[in-house]
Design a protein around this motif. Sequence first.
Motif, PDB file in Angstrom:
ATOM      1  N   SER A 134       2.352  -8.096  -1.929  1.00  0.00           N
ATOM      2  CA  SER A 134       2.067  -6.943  -3.059  1.00  0.00           C
ATOM      3  C   SER A 134       2.555  -7.524  -4.360  1.00  0.00           C
ATOM      4  CB  SER A 134       2.645  -5.483  -2.678  1.00  0.00           C
ATOM      5  OG  SER A 134       2.349  -5.213  -1.577  1.00  0.00           O
ATOM      6  N   TRP A 135       1.742  -7.105  -5.394  1.00  0.00           N
ATOM      7  CA  TRP A 135       2.089  -7.532  -6.751  1.00  0.00           C
ATOM      8  C   TRP A 135       1.564  -6.749  -7.713  1.00  0.00           C
ATOM      9  CZ3 TRP A 135       0.057 -11.418  -3.204  1.00  0.00           C
ATOM     10  CH2 TRP A 135      -1.270 -11.539  -3.686  1.00  0.00           C
ATOM     11  N   PRO A 136       1.753  -6.682  -8.873  1.00  0.00           N
ATOM     12  CA  PRO A 136       1.012  -5.705  -9.906  1.00  0.00           C
ATOM     13  C   PRO A 136      -0.427  -5.880 -10.124  1.00  0.00           C
ATOM     14  CG  PRO A 136       3.203  -6.346 -10.745  1.00  0.00           C
ATOM     15  CD  PRO A 136       3.059  -7.243  -9.671  1.00  0.00           C
ATOM     16  N   SER A 137      -1.187  -4.926 -10.240  1.00  0.00           N
ATOM     17  CA  SER A 137      -2.488  -4.884 -10.516  1.00  0.00           C
ATOM     18  C   SER A 137      -2.995  -5.848 -11.621  1.00  0.00           C
ATOM     19  CB  SER A 137      -3.248  -3.576 -10.640  1.00  0.00           C
ATOM     20  OG  SER A 137      -2.533  -2.995 -11.646  1.00  0.00           O
ATOM     21  N   ASP A 138      -2.149  -6.003 -12.588  1.00  0.00           N
ATOM     22  CA  ASP A 138      -2.435  -6.659 -13.706  1.00  0.00           C
ATOM     23  C   ASP A 138      -1.890  -8.183 -13.670  1.00  0.00           C
ATOM     24  OD1 ASP A 138      -0.112  -6.062 -14.076  1.00  0.00           O
ATOM     25  OD2 ASP A 138       0.148  -5.325 -16.294  1.00  0.00           O
ATOM     26  N   PHE A 139      -1.336  -8.435 -12.506  1.00  0.00           N
ATOM     27  CA  PHE A 139      -0.904 -10.058 -12.232  1.00  0.00           C
ATOM     28  C   PHE A 139      -1.845 -10.773 -11.664  1.00  0.00           C
ATOM     29  CE2 PHE A 139       1.741 -13.143 -10.151  1.00  0.00           C
ATOM     30  CZ  PHE A 139       2.844 -13.129 -11.257  1.00  0.00           C
ATOM     31  N   THR A 140      -2.106 -11.918 -12.071  1.00  0.00           N
ATOM     32  CA  THR A 140      -3.126 -12.581 -11.659  1.00  0.00           C
ATOM     33  C   THR A 140      -2.489 -13.848 -10.952  1.00  0.00           C
ATOM     34  OG1 THR A 140      -4.592 -12.215 -13.210  1.00  0.00           O
ATOM     35  CG2 THR A 140      -5.154 -14.199 -12.265  1.00  0.00           C
ATOM     36  N   ARG A 153      -0.817 -12.155   6.122  1.00  0.00           N
ATOM     37  CA  ARG A 153      -1.312 -10.844   6.351  1.00  0.00           C
ATOM     38  C   ARG A 153      -1.894 -10.672   7.909  1.00  0.00           C
ATOM     39  NH1 ARG A 153      -3.180  -8.848   1.948  1.00  0.00           N
ATOM     40  NH2 ARG A 153      -1.561  -7.367   1.535  1.00  0.00           N
ATOM     41  N   GLU A 154      -2.977 -11.647   7.808  1.00  0.00           N
ATOM     42  CA  GLU A 154      -3.704 -11.960   9.284  1.00  0.00           C
ATOM     43  C   GLU A 154      -2.891 -12.413  10.316  1.00  0.00           C
ATOM     44  OE1 GLU A 154      -6.637 -14.813   8.404  1.00  0.00           O
ATOM     45  OE2 GLU A 154      -7.715 -13.629   6.786  1.00  0.00           O
ATOM     46  N   ALA A 155      -1.880 -13.157  10.124  1.00  0.00           N
ATOM     47  CA  ALA A 155      -0.798 -13.689  11.105  1.00  0.00           C
ATOM     48  C   ALA A 155      -0.192 -12.525  11.818  1.00  0.00           C
ATOM     49  CB  ALA A 155       0.004 -14.780  10.632  1.00  0.00           C
ATOM     50  N   VAL A 156       0.525 -11.513  10.711  1.00  0.00           N
ATOM     51  CA  VAL A 156       1.270 -10.400  11.256  1.00  0.00           C
ATOM     52  C   VAL A 156       0.462  -9.464  11.971  1.00  0.00           C
ATOM     53  CG1 VAL A 156       2.773  -8.602  10.512  1.00  0.00           C
ATOM     54  CG2 VAL A 156       3.032 -10.766   9.525  1.00  0.00           C
ATOM     55  N   ASN A 157      -0.783  -9.241  11.539  1.00  0.00           N
ATOM     56  CA  ASN A 157      -1.690  -8.047  12.120  1.00  0.00           C
ATOM     57  C   ASN A 157      -2.164  -8.752  13.415  1.00  0.00           C
ATOM     58  OD1 ASN A 157      -1.486  -6.579   9.908  1.00  0.00           O
ATOM     59  ND2 ASN A 157      -3.296  -7.160   8.900  1.00  0.00           N
ATOM     60  N   GLU A 158      -2.276  -9.947  13.497  1.00  0.00           N
ATOM     61  CA  GLU A 158      -2.748 -10.480  14.603  1.00  0.00           C
ATOM     62  C   GLU A 158      -1.769 -10.761  15.860  1.00  0.00           C
ATOM     63  OE1 GLU A 158      -5.162 -13.991  13.973  1.00  0.00           O
ATOM     64  OE2 GLU A 158      -6.620 -12.506  12.858  1.00  0.00           O
ATOM     65  N   GLY A 159      -0.551 -10.741  15.113  1.00  0.00           N
ATOM     66  CA  GLY A 159       0.592 -11.014  15.942  1.00  0.00           C
ATOM     67  C   GLY A 159       1.042 -12.345  16.568  1.00  0.00           C
ATOM     68  N   LYS A 160       0.234 -13.268  15.715  1.00  0.00           N
ATOM     69  CA  LYS A 160       0.600 -14.827  16.333  1.00  0.00           C
ATOM     70  C   LYS A 160       0.197 -15.643  14.841  1.00  0.00           C
ATOM     71  CE  LYS A 160      -4.100 -15.535  18.063  1.00  0.00           C
ATOM     72  NZ  LYS A 160      -4.818 -15.694  19.332  1.00  0.00           N
ATOM     73  N   GLY A 161       0.641 -16.938  14.934  1.00  0.00           N
ATOM     74  CA  GLY A 161       0.484 -17.925  13.762  1.00  0.00           C
ATOM     75  C   GLY A 161       1.376 -17.566  12.554  1.00  0.00           C
ATOM     76  N   THR A 167       8.240 -11.736  -8.231  1.00  0.00           N
ATOM     77  CA  THR A 167       9.052 -11.939  -6.898  1.00  0.00           C
ATOM     78  C   THR A 167       9.018 -10.881  -6.160  1.00  0.00           C
ATOM     79  OG1 THR A 167      10.630 -13.460  -8.285  1.00  0.00           O
ATOM     80  CG2 THR A 167      11.021 -13.078  -6.082  1.00  0.00           C
ATOM     81  N   PRO A 168       8.012 -10.789  -5.262  1.00  0.00           N
ATOM     82  CA  PRO A 168       7.927  -9.464  -4.562  1.00  0.00           C
ATOM     83  C   PRO A 168       9.141  -9.219  -3.699  1.00  0.00           C
ATOM     84  CG  PRO A 168       5.791 -10.957  -4.113  1.00  0.00           C
ATOM     85  CD  PRO A 168       6.940 -11.628  -4.961  1.00  0.00           C
ATOM     86  N   ILE A 169       9.850 -10.156  -2.945  1.00  0.00           N
ATOM     87  CA  ILE A 169      10.688  -9.808  -2.203  1.00  0.00           C
ATOM     88  C   ILE A 169      12.056  -9.177  -3.150  1.00  0.00           C
ATOM     89  CG2 ILE A 169      12.242 -11.985  -2.619  1.00  0.00           C
ATOM     90  CD1 ILE A 169      12.889 -12.106   0.556  1.00  0.00           C
ATOM     91  N   LYS A 170      11.951  -9.305  -4.320  1.00  0.00           N
ATOM     92  CA  LYS A 170      12.958  -8.526  -5.000  1.00  0.00           C
ATOM     93  C   LYS A 170      12.577  -7.061  -5.226  1.00  0.00           C
ATOM     94  CE  LYS A 170      14.776 -10.245  -8.784  1.00  0.00           C
ATOM     95  NZ  LYS A 170      16.143 -10.461  -8.389  1.00  0.00           N
ATOM     96  N   HIS A 171      11.412  -6.478  -4.620  1.00  0.00           N
ATOM     97  CA  HIS A 171      11.042  -5.313  -4.881  1.00  0.00           C
ATOM     98  C   HIS A 171      10.655  -4.600  -3.554  1.00  0.00           C
ATOM     99  CE1 HIS A 171      10.149  -5.898  -9.435  1.00  0.00           C
ATOM    100  NE2 HIS A 171       9.992  -7.183  -8.850  1.00  0.00           N
TER     101      HIS A 171
END
Length: 610
Positions: free
Chosen positions: A224-230, A243-251, A308-312
């Motif tokens: 996740s990051w702010p909507s005005d961040f490119t 996102r796909e890897a965690v949702n699918e549980g592998k990779g 830095t997403p991990i800081k939020h």
Amino acid sequence: GRDAKYDPSLAVPVVVHGDAAFPGQGVVAETLNLNGLDGFTTGGTIHIIANNQIGFTTDPQDSRSTRYASDLAKGFDIPIIHVNADDVEVCIAAVRLAVAFRNKFHRDIVIDLVGYRRHGHNEADEPAYTQPVMTKTIKDHPRPYQVYAKQLIHEGVVTEADVATMEESINAEFAEARQKVIALVAAQGDQSSPHQSPTKSGVSTITTSVPADKLRSLNEQLLSWPSDFTVHAKLIPQLEKRREAVNEGKGILWGHAEQLALASLLTDGVPVRLTGQDAERGTFSQRHLRLHDVSEQQWMPFTGTTYTPIKHLQDAQASFEVFNSPLSEAAVIGFEYGYSTLAPEALVMWEAQYGDFANGGQIMVDQFISSGRAKWGERSRLVMLLPHGYEGNGPEHSSARIERFLQACAEDNMRVANPSTADNYFHLLRRQGLSSELRPLIIFTPKSLLRSPAAAATLDGLATGEFQTVIDDAAAEGRRDKVKRLLICSGKVSHDLLSAAGRANEEVAIARLELFYPFPKERMAAVIAAYPNLEEVTWVQEEPRNMGAWTFLRRRIDSLLHGISLGYCGRSSRSSPAEGYPQTHKVEQERIIREAFLPASERTPLPDTE
């Protein structure tokens, strides 16, 4: 700093240098370069050069190319105060000026304290052998307190009787302190320090698994990051795969599993700090902890907006720091080791650009990381991440010198690991952050495996697993009695073996050693015992025979075999860690993998190059 909040008024760093060391030791320049950098600044360090020819037999003209011992600091725009050590009041004024400058500008400052030594390099040395004129001049010269006493007597501040009384009082104080030290040493006797007692396995019972629902939540926050961040267009698909890897549980790839491990530690209340020459992005573009806004960077290339997403994280209970370091090993490793000893609750991590680059900080490894606990009782959970593996990139980009770290292992002083899968790496990092048994941890991390599906983690492996010191051959289930030859290997080469054509041979099984030290003796013995008809055990490595883990493991593995022969498959002994040409590397690598599956008698004899 850019993200970190610190209060420079809490402490004043003071570093004392010798006049020969200040211009002579490269780590001084590396350290001076830290003084204004985010993540490393101390708010101003006061450097004092004890300019008393401490180099002893080396005269200044042989010790430096500059007029003053302090001239190196000029290149960093650091003020320099030259002061006569015989002038007590001016020395005090110099310190007051240095402190005032530091408090005002939060920058480094140097005091060049020009003095002399009455003795040689130590009290037993005879300095007159090499500096006879200077030694006689010093011998005839009054001591600094006598110079000051004479001045104060002349000014009527004190009398000669006052000076004598002070001298007696100080000498008595010194004598009393010396007797206390002698008594303390005698009381301790020859007893070993309790912090030197070794543990058997190096593995304490710690829950390193993280519930799947929590991992899914952390993963979404990390994406996740702010909507005005490119975010860079090429990076978005890579992040979406997480996102796909965690949702699918592998990779779940290596850098992804690492972020989940660090994020989960933050929610457990463990502060995390990561630095290195490419730490924010990762040398191999595998990490991307700090994102850069491409829309702003087009016109502000060095000051673009970052996020830095991990800081939020919503449930974070501790701080997180990540900084790209300068191109320094010795100073930065030393900084991080010191940081880790004073913040033992934090998981402090330093990553080499390539594992070989740790050579530049070898002094820190030898004098502090491997021996600080035995010498001074220092406690540290510092992690060194050293990319290691033979991919044909040449001698300076292949080997993190596993053998050097293992040679320094004793008395349960540190942990040395070479994980082959992302989920084992995940559990190893979490165990290091949560363990109450503080030891430095050396991890040989991969390069080509960073994006390998074979080394990827599953969600279930993170949610229910634990760190495995040895990984047995799952493909051998149902045919263990058929196995005659067991290959034991570690790290990247294990994947070369697992995917090789010889893998189809039912008489061969492959076991992976994930923890070198403390050597997991019981677990390794159990794996070996699981094959009742073994005839041969072979250690397989990419490194030359005189390097890698072979010399460290040979005796340890052999003691578990009870008569079964132990062989070696790898490169012959060499002076260089790896080949310099990709074509040569490919031929040699293919030979190692092919011959590993053969009986020892059918392998090509290695030349005796030792």
